[in-house]
Design a protein around this motif. Structure first.
Motif: not given
Length: 187
Positions: A44-47, A49, A53-54, A86, A88, A150-152
């Motif tokens: 989920s998300g772009q972190s 890429e 991928s999402n 959730t 990561y 774009h990543s946590s």
């Protein structure tokens, strides 16, 4: 006549009992596989890429880290500590005992540029926690997303460094979308 009826009822009962046992075995095996061997998860998300991928669906290998240590550049899955259910997905960059720092947008390990880090899509705009050296403990890992701006990840205080016990497993196979099915590359 009554004997035949009893035999027929007994046969139906045996058939039903056989199906119940079969279903219980399937449920038990499914539980064991999901708990100890593998688990499906979705990106989920772009972190991550361009690697992931999402919407990508993955199978997480939960068993290999029982027999070997995680390696640098493994793509791992771990639970996010502030939100239940959730997970990561990030790449291991810093290994136990190393000192990690982000200088000028690039990762340095023990004071030396990590030149083999080909996964970062671009230099990092911010090192956040890693602006200062972070020395990892004996069972700690520093992780980054491939799309680092774009990543946590371990630079973010809400994630931080991970302990080995935090690692759910290693991303193993992409099962969806169908045109991208295959093993996940780790190096």
């Amino acid at each position: 006549m009554a004997r035949r009826r009893r035999e027929k009822e007994h046969g139906i009962f045996r058939e039903l009992l056989g199906w119940i046992v079969y279903i219980l075995i399937i449920i038990g095996l499914s539980y064991l596989i999901i708990t100890y061997v593998g688990q499906r998860t979705m990106v989920s998300g772009q972190s991550m890429e361009p690697t992931l991928s999402n919407g990508d669906n993955l199978i997480v290998d939960k068993i290999s880290y029982r027999f070997r240590d995680p390696q640098r550049y493994d793509i791992i899955v771990f639970p996010y500590k502030y939100e239940e259910d959730t997970y990561y997905i990030k790449r291991i960059i810093g290994m136990p005992g190393e000192t990690v720092q982000v200088i000028g947008g690039y990762v340095y390990i023990n004071g030396e540029l990590l030149e083999s880090d080909i996964y970062g899509a671009e230099p990092m705009e911010s090192g956040q926690l890693a602006d200062q050296p972070i020395t990892l403990g004996a069972d700690e890992y520093f992780v980054l997303g491939d799309n680092r701006n774009h990543s946590s990840d371990s630079r973010d205080p809400s994630v931080g460094v991970l302990k080995r016990s935090d690692l759910l497993g290693r991303a193993w196979v992409r099962i969806y979308p169908f045109d991208k099915i295959g093993f996940i590359r780790h190096e």
